[in-house]
Write an enzyme that holds these catalytic residues in place. Structure first.
Site, PDB file in Angstrom:
ATOM      1  N   CYS A   1      -2.590  -3.062  -3.465  1.00 28.57           N
ATOM      2  CA  CYS A   1      -3.856  -2.815  -2.761  1.00 28.57           C
ATOM      3  C   CYS A   1      -4.872  -2.234  -3.748  1.00 28.57           C
ATOM      4  CB  CYS A   1      -3.611  -1.834  -1.622  1.00 28.57           C
ATOM      5  SG  CYS A   1      -5.112  -1.254  -0.791  1.00 28.57           S
TER       6      CYS A   1
ATOM      7  N   CYS B   1       0.825  -1.214   0.000  1.00 26.25           N
ATOM      8  CA  CYS B   1       0.000   0.000   0.000  1.00 26.25           C
ATOM      9  C   CYS B   1       0.857   1.261   0.000  1.00 26.25           C
ATOM     10  CB  CYS B   1      -0.887   0.050   1.243  1.00 26.25           C
ATOM     11  SG  CYS B   1      -1.901  -1.391   1.544  1.00 26.25           S
TER      12      CYS B   1
ATOM     13  N   CYS C   1      -2.576   4.951   2.867  1.00 28.43           N
ATOM     14  CA  CYS C   1      -3.738   4.100   2.574  1.00 28.43           C
ATOM     15  C   CYS C   1      -4.773   4.200   3.697  1.00 28.43           C
ATOM     16  CB  CYS C   1      -3.293   2.654   2.408  1.00 28.43           C
ATOM     17  SG  CYS C   1      -4.675   1.544   1.998  1.00 28.43           S
TER      18      CYS C   1
ATOM     19  N   CYS D   1      -5.958   1.761  -2.257  1.00 31.28           N
ATOM     20  CA  CYS D   1      -5.115   2.950  -2.470  1.00 31.28           C
ATOM     21  C   CYS D   1      -4.376   2.924  -3.804  1.00 31.28           C
ATOM     22  CB  CYS D   1      -4.125   3.132  -1.323  1.00 31.28           C
ATOM     23  SG  CYS D   1      -2.850   1.854  -1.229  1.00 31.28           S
TER      24      CYS D   1
END
Length: 352
Positions: A70, A39, A43, A73
């Protein structure tokens, strides 16, 4: 996406992630062992336990270690700020290029945002609505073509006004008839008046559209000359009392700069200048901004010098409060009518 000394230590990275430090964007990637994803530092997902986290300098390193991106994000995509900046730039180019001004709905679809969000982001970045921006750029081009010697009809079409009926709209935005602009403003006639005030003498000029000049001088003659300097080729006509009400409102504004001011303004400038001037009018009385702050506010963070030039080109002092822009080191900075007057205006506003 290389690490820097600021976020090189693991403790600093943990701290940045836990606080969602926006400044950490681009400095490192966080990976979660239990979910197998990586991430951005900011995030918004629920934070994992510290022992389940490891850090990487780049997304490539995280992928190489077996992690996947992810979906919330989206660390492999450009950061939101960069995405918005790219979107605004593309929308501006389209507004400048297309013969017919694109609708906000069409621009929003192309940008991948809702119509309302696109409009807000565009106005936040440029200081103008998409339609205002397109029209300002066309008027700017129209003015340049006229001054370059083109006929009114040729300049109108070259600037993107695709119907002769739009000449009225262009002329209204120019604040003068096209032939007046073509002749350098020689035929432009403005009503002028001067009054005494606490800053010496204040001079104003009014066009059919509204107040187009507000200037100061140490004498009535100097104030009138300062107004003339803003429209050097225009013909100033003494108002002979017809501007007494407008002049009284201007004097009241000078004495109480934080007060309401309801005179219509005839604002004439380039698209960039108008963006700066709109930003100036948003500065609350009693507050100041630096040139760099204004540059950031209009989405041009490196344009401090151009912002300063736009402030200097402001023809309507106080009503467009360029006196509220100060040096970044805390100094008062310059002012077309003298630093002493600028200090008095700022002191008046601070006391109210």
């Amino acid at each position: 996406m290389n690490g820097t000394k600021t976020y090189a230590a693991e403790a600093a990275r943990h701290r940045a992630f836990e606080t969602r430090d926006a400044g950490a964007e681009g400095h490192f990637i966080i990976a979660v062992k239990t979910t197998g994803i990586y991430c951005r530092p900011g995030c918004p997902a629920r934070p994992p336990k510290r022992e389940n986290v490891e850090f990487f300098d780049t997304t490539g390193e995280a992928r190489g270690a077996g992690y996947r991106a992810c979906l919330r994000c989206k660390p492999d995509e450009p950061a939101q700020g960069a995405r918005v900046a790219k979107m605004i730039t593309e929308a501006c180019r389209k507004l400048e290029r297309d013969e017919n001004i694109p609708s906000v709905a069409a621009l929003a679809i192309a940008a991948g945002f809702s119509e309302g969000r696109f409009h807000r982001l565009f106005k936040q970045a440029t200081g103008l609505s998409p339609k205002q921006y397109a029209l300002a750029k066309r008027v700017e081009k129209f003015r340049d073509r006229l001054k370059g010697g083109e006929t009114v009809t040729a300049a109108l079409y070259d600037a993107g006004f695709n119907a002769s009926s739009r000449a009225y709209e262009a002329g209204r935005r120019l604040g003068a008839k096209p032939r007046d602009v073509k002749s350098g403003g020689v035929a432009l006639t403005l009503k002028a008046a001067v009054a005494r005030c606490s800053l010496g003498f204040v001079g104003i000029a009014m066009s059919e559209r509204g107040l187009c000049a507000l200037a100061f001088g140490d004498s009535a003659k100097a104030a009138r000359e300062a107004v003339q300097a803003r429209f050097p080729k225009a013909r100033l006509v003494d108002a002979d009392g017809s501007l007494s009400a407008a002049l009284a409102r201007v004097v009241a504004l000078v004495e109480e700069p934080a007060g309401a001011f309801d005179l219509p303004l005839d604002i004439r400038g380039t698209a960039f200048q108008e963006r700066v001037w709109q930003a100036l009018r948003k500065i609350p009385a009693g507050e100041t901004r630096s040139y760099s702050a204004i540059a950031r506010a209009i989405g041009k963070p490196t344009a401090q010098r151009a912002v300063a030039q736009a402030c200097g080109a402001n023809k309507i002092a106080v009503a467009i409060p360029c006196h509220r822009v100060v040096a970044s080191d805390g100094g008062v900075g310059g002012y077309a009518f003298g630093v002493k007057r600028k200090k008095v205006l700022l002191d008046k506003e601070a006391a109210e």
